[in-house]
Scaffold this active site. Structure first.
Site, PDB file in Angstrom:
ATOM      1  N   GLY A  36      -3.614   1.518   1.004  1.00 24.73           N
ATOM      2  CA  GLY A  36      -3.586   2.837   0.352  1.00 24.73           C
ATOM      3  C   GLY A  36      -4.755   3.699   0.809  1.00 24.73           C
ATOM      4  O   GLY A  36      -5.868   3.205   0.940  1.00 24.73           O
ATOM      5  N   ARG A  42       0.865   0.131   5.197  1.00 22.68           N
ATOM      6  CA  ARG A  42       0.684  -1.206   4.612  1.00 22.68           C
ATOM      7  C   ARG A  42       1.302  -2.285   5.511  1.00 22.68           C
ATOM      8  O   ARG A  42       1.642  -3.358   5.049  1.00 22.68           O
ATOM      9  CB  ARG A  42       1.298  -1.252   3.210  1.00 22.68           C
ATOM     10  CG  ARG A  42       0.573  -0.378   2.191  1.00 22.68           C
ATOM     11  CD  ARG A  42       0.929  -0.760   0.775  1.00 22.68           C
ATOM     12  NE  ARG A  42       0.350   0.146  -0.208  1.00 22.68           N
ATOM     13  CZ  ARG A  42      -0.863   0.031  -0.715  1.00 22.68           C
ATOM     14  NH1 ARG A  42      -1.649  -0.938  -0.314  1.00 22.68           N
ATOM     15  NH2 ARG A  42      -1.304   0.898  -1.617  1.00 22.68           N
ATOM     16  N   GLY A  63      -8.434  -2.673   1.694  1.00 24.70           N
ATOM     17  CA  GLY A  63      -8.561  -3.484   0.482  1.00 24.70           C
ATOM     18  C   GLY A  63      -8.153  -4.924   0.716  1.00 24.70           C
ATOM     19  O   GLY A  63      -8.243  -5.431   1.857  1.00 24.70           O
ATOM     20  N   ASP A  70      -9.321   0.446  -6.343  1.00 27.72           N
ATOM     21  CA  ASP A  70      -9.157  -0.591  -7.379  1.00 27.72           C
ATOM     22  C   ASP A  70     -10.441  -1.387  -7.644  1.00 27.72           C
ATOM     23  O   ASP A  70     -10.553  -2.050  -8.676  1.00 27.72           O
ATOM     24  CB  ASP A  70      -8.053  -1.583  -6.973  1.00 27.72           C
ATOM     25  CG  ASP A  70      -6.726  -0.902  -6.713  1.00 27.72           C
ATOM     26  OD1 ASP A  70      -6.530   0.207  -7.236  1.00 27.72           O
ATOM     27  OD2 ASP A  70      -5.894  -1.474  -5.990  1.00 27.72           O
ATOM     28  N   MET A 113      -4.372   3.755 -12.331  1.00 29.03           N
ATOM     29  CA  MET A 113      -4.097   2.754 -11.273  1.00 29.03           C
ATOM     30  C   MET A 113      -5.097   1.596 -11.327  1.00 29.03           C
ATOM     31  O   MET A 113      -5.944   1.542 -12.211  1.00 29.03           O
ATOM     32  CB  MET A 113      -4.153   3.425  -9.905  1.00 29.03           C
ATOM     33  CG  MET A 113      -2.868   4.107  -9.502  1.00 29.03           C
ATOM     34  SD  MET A 113      -2.996   4.678  -7.794  1.00 29.03           S
ATOM     35  CE  MET A 113      -1.305   5.159  -7.473  1.00 29.03           C
ATOM     36  N   HIS A 139      -4.002  -1.662  -9.629  1.00 27.15           N
ATOM     37  CA  HIS A 139      -3.225  -2.847  -9.248  1.00 27.15           C
ATOM     38  C   HIS A 139      -3.343  -3.905 -10.350  1.00 27.15           C
ATOM     39  O   HIS A 139      -3.090  -3.596 -11.502  1.00 27.15           O
ATOM     40  CB  HIS A 139      -3.675  -3.337  -7.871  1.00 27.15           C
ATOM     41  CG  HIS A 139      -2.662  -4.238  -7.212  1.00 27.15           C
ATOM     42  ND1 HIS A 139      -1.336  -3.948  -7.181  1.00 27.15           N
ATOM     43  CD2 HIS A 139      -2.797  -5.424  -6.572  1.00 27.15           C
ATOM     44  CE1 HIS A 139      -0.688  -4.909  -6.543  1.00 27.15           C
ATOM     45  NE2 HIS A 139      -1.553  -5.826  -6.173  1.00 27.15           N
ATOM     46  N   ARG A 178       2.689  10.515 -26.402  1.00 22.03           N
ATOM     47  CA  ARG A 178       3.024  11.085 -25.095  1.00 22.03           C
ATOM     48  C   ARG A 178       2.348  10.262 -24.006  1.00 22.03           C
ATOM     49  O   ARG A 178       1.295   9.671 -24.236  1.00 22.03           O
ATOM     50  CB  ARG A 178       2.529  12.538 -24.984  1.00 22.03           C
ATOM     51  CG  ARG A 178       3.235  13.506 -25.906  1.00 22.03           C
ATOM     52  CD  ARG A 178       4.648  13.799 -25.416  1.00 22.03           C
ATOM     53  NE  ARG A 178       5.286  14.841 -26.197  1.00 22.03           N
ATOM     54  CZ  ARG A 178       5.981  14.654 -27.316  1.00 22.03           C
ATOM     55  NH1 ARG A 178       6.123  13.425 -27.794  1.00 22.03           N
ATOM     56  NH2 ARG A 178       6.539  15.673 -27.949  1.00 22.03           N
ATOM     57  N   ARG A 221      -6.098   9.155  -5.949  1.00 18.61           N
ATOM     58  CA  ARG A 221      -6.522   8.798  -4.590  1.00 18.61           C
ATOM     59  C   ARG A 221      -6.787  10.043  -3.752  1.00 18.61           C
ATOM     60  O   ARG A 221      -7.249   9.932  -2.613  1.00 18.61           O
ATOM     61  CB  ARG A 221      -5.436   7.958  -3.905  1.00 18.61           C
ATOM     62  CG  ARG A 221      -5.244   6.611  -4.513  1.00 18.61           C
ATOM     63  CD  ARG A 221      -4.836   5.556  -3.510  1.00 18.61           C
ATOM     64  NE  ARG A 221      -3.766   5.915  -2.612  1.00 18.61           N
ATOM     65  CZ  ARG A 221      -2.616   5.229  -2.500  1.00 18.61           C
ATOM     66  NH1 ARG A 221      -2.396   4.176  -3.268  1.00 18.61           N
ATOM     67  NH2 ARG A 221      -1.710   5.581  -1.633  1.00 18.61           N
TER      68      ARG A 221
HETATM   69  O1  F6P Z   1      -4.550  -0.227  -3.933  1.00 14.43           O
HETATM   70  C1  F6P Z   1      -4.643   1.091  -4.298  1.00 14.43           C
HETATM   71  C2  F6P Z   1      -3.461   1.507  -5.121  1.00 14.43           C
HETATM   72  O2  F6P Z   1      -3.604   2.877  -5.409  1.00 14.43           O
HETATM   73  C3  F6P Z   1      -3.230   0.705  -6.404  1.00 14.43           C
HETATM   74  O3  F6P Z   1      -4.053   1.120  -7.449  1.00 14.43           O
HETATM   75  C4  F6P Z   1      -1.764   0.963  -6.639  1.00 14.43           C
HETATM   76  O4  F6P Z   1      -1.196  -0.093  -7.367  1.00 14.43           O
HETATM   77  C5  F6P Z   1      -1.195   1.024  -5.256  1.00 14.43           C
HETATM   78  O5  F6P Z   1      -2.264   1.351  -4.392  1.00 14.43           O
HETATM   79  C6  F6P Z   1      -0.107   2.047  -5.063  1.00 14.43           C
HETATM   80  O6  F6P Z   1       0.372   1.912  -3.761  1.00 14.43           O
HETATM   81  P1  F6P Z   1       1.324   2.938  -3.017  1.00 14.43           P
HETATM   82  O7  F6P Z   1       0.527   4.169  -2.708  1.00 14.43           O
HETATM   83  O8  F6P Z   1       1.697   2.214  -1.771  1.00 14.43           O
HETATM   84  O9  F6P Z   1       2.438   3.216  -3.936  1.00 14.43           O
END
Ligand code: F6P
Length: 373
Positions: A12, A74, A110, A135, A177, A179, A291, A300
């Site tokens: 990511g 990825r 990561g 993360d 976020m 993970h 909500r 990000r």
């Molecule tokens: O590893 C960074 C991250 O933003 C995690 O927090 C999240 O689970 C994942 O990447 C989301 O990945 P993608 O952008 O591939 O959906």
């Protein structure tokens, strides 16, 4: 002749990646006369030999840029999408490494990236990595760059949600976020003064959360903010996960293991809607409106914080020094405010989770934050 260094960003995108590329490149070129080649879109660029020469001009003006100028993906060397089919492309990558006359390859990423980089190190390539992820879950380093920026964004979101939650007397659940680790939700939750913080490391009981919200209401506070990590799990799910883990550990034949692992993946998918289930159940239990705000990729995006630029610059410049010393098979890490190299073998296959007795948790509990346990 100076060394030829390859660099790629994988996983990511993360604020601070460009600061790290710049730091590595500037230090490598001006201090050691090295040459830098950037590969596009992670390991795919190395497989396709899609590259760009990173000279001083290219490295200029990128310190403050979000994302990564190299692009990312990825893709894994041992399982790459080639014409719609997953193929092991390790040999092609190794060949291209040598074809380009590389003396070292820097992989910025990561946990997934550390694993892929280690795989290439085992093929005899001179690999060195930098830990980047919002993360903050990479083992062997106290901090990854990108985390501070994302924590700042999530904290600001919680700040902004306070006034609307308070005006409408609502429960607002903000999904953050991270993970399978709770660092982001915990850090932003504490900094933003969330009333409830839910992280994967502390499975929650919905009834306990409802109790704390009703207690607040009884004290005249008719709204509550819940910071929930995307990987947080309820006690019920935790039991199901633990049972599956035990079964996987005990199963002898590959077919059963495969089936059980698939069941675990299905559970992961089911858990992605836990925020919705939580909101619905809390409405029933508290009779307050709830909500949901999912921050997602906002966390990000954009300009890296000063702390991330600083960390990325320290890691990147140190990386050039370790390449010069020919110390490979390592990740450049931050430990007790010192930059050092840790063996990749000690990093790979681990996830740095929040320890239950962590200072941030203790402080949050002291100000009355509920963790749902
Ligand atoms: O590893 C960074 C991250 O933003 C995690 O927090 C999240 O689970 C994942 O990447 C989301 O990945 P993608 O952008 O591939 O959906």
């Amino acid at each position: 002749m100076g060394k030829i260094i390859g660099v790629l960003t994988s996983g990511g995108d993360t604020p601070g990646s460009n600061a790290a590329i710049r730091a590595l490149g500037k230090a490598a070129i001006s201090n050691y006369g090295m040459q830098l080649i950037g590969f596009r879109d992670g390991f795919r660029g190395l497989m396709e030999n899609h590259l760009v020469s990173l000279d001083n001009k290219m490295l200029s003006g990128i310190l403050t840029l979000g994302g990564t100028i190299l692009g990312t993906s990825r893709e894994k060397p041992f399982s790459m999408n080639v014409n719609g089919k997953e193929k092991d492309m390790t040999n092609v990558i190794v060949e291209n490494y040598h074809k380009n006359g590389l003396d070292a390859l820097v992989c910025i990423g990561g946990n997934g990236t550390q694993k892929n980089a280690w795989h290439l190190a085992q093929q005899g390539l001179n690999i060195i990595t930098l830990p980047k992820t919002i993360d903050n879950d990479v083992a062997g380093t106290d901090m990854t760059f990108g985390f501070d920026t994302a924590m700042g964004i999530a904290t600001e979101a919680i700040d902004r949600l306070h006034s609307t939650a308070s005006s409408h007397h609502r429960i607002i659940i903000v999904e953050i976020m991270g993970h399978k680790a709770g660092w982001l939700a915990l850090g932003a939750g504490v900094a933003g003064g969330a009333d409830v913080i839910l992280i994967p490391e502390i499975p929650y009981h919905i009834e306990k959360i409802a109790e704390s919200i009703l207690e607040r209401k009884a004290q005249g506070k008719s709204f509550s903010i819940i910071a929930i990590a995307e990987g947080a799990i309820s006690q019920d799910f935790n039991i199901m996960y633990s049972e599956l883990k035990e079964k996987i550990g005990k199963s002898k034949d590959e077919k059963t293991r495969k089936k059980l692992k698939q069941e675990r993946e299905e559970l992961d998918v089911l858990n992605t809607s836990n925020t919705i289930r939580l909101a619905n159940r809390l409405q029933e239990l508290t009779h307050l409106e709830a909500r949901i705000t999912i921050l997602g990729h906002l966390q990000r995006g954009g300009v890296p914080s000063a702390a991330d630029r600083l960390l990325a610059t320290r890691l990147g410049t140190a990386c050039a020094k370790f390449i010069q010393k020919e110390e490979f098979g390592v990740m450049i890490a931050l430990k007790k405010n010192k930059i050092l190299a840790v063996p990749l073998a000690d990093v790979v296959g681990k996830t740095k989770k929040v320890p239950p007795g962590h200072q941030w948790i203790k402080s949050a509990r002291r100000v009355g934050t509920c963790f749902g346990d």
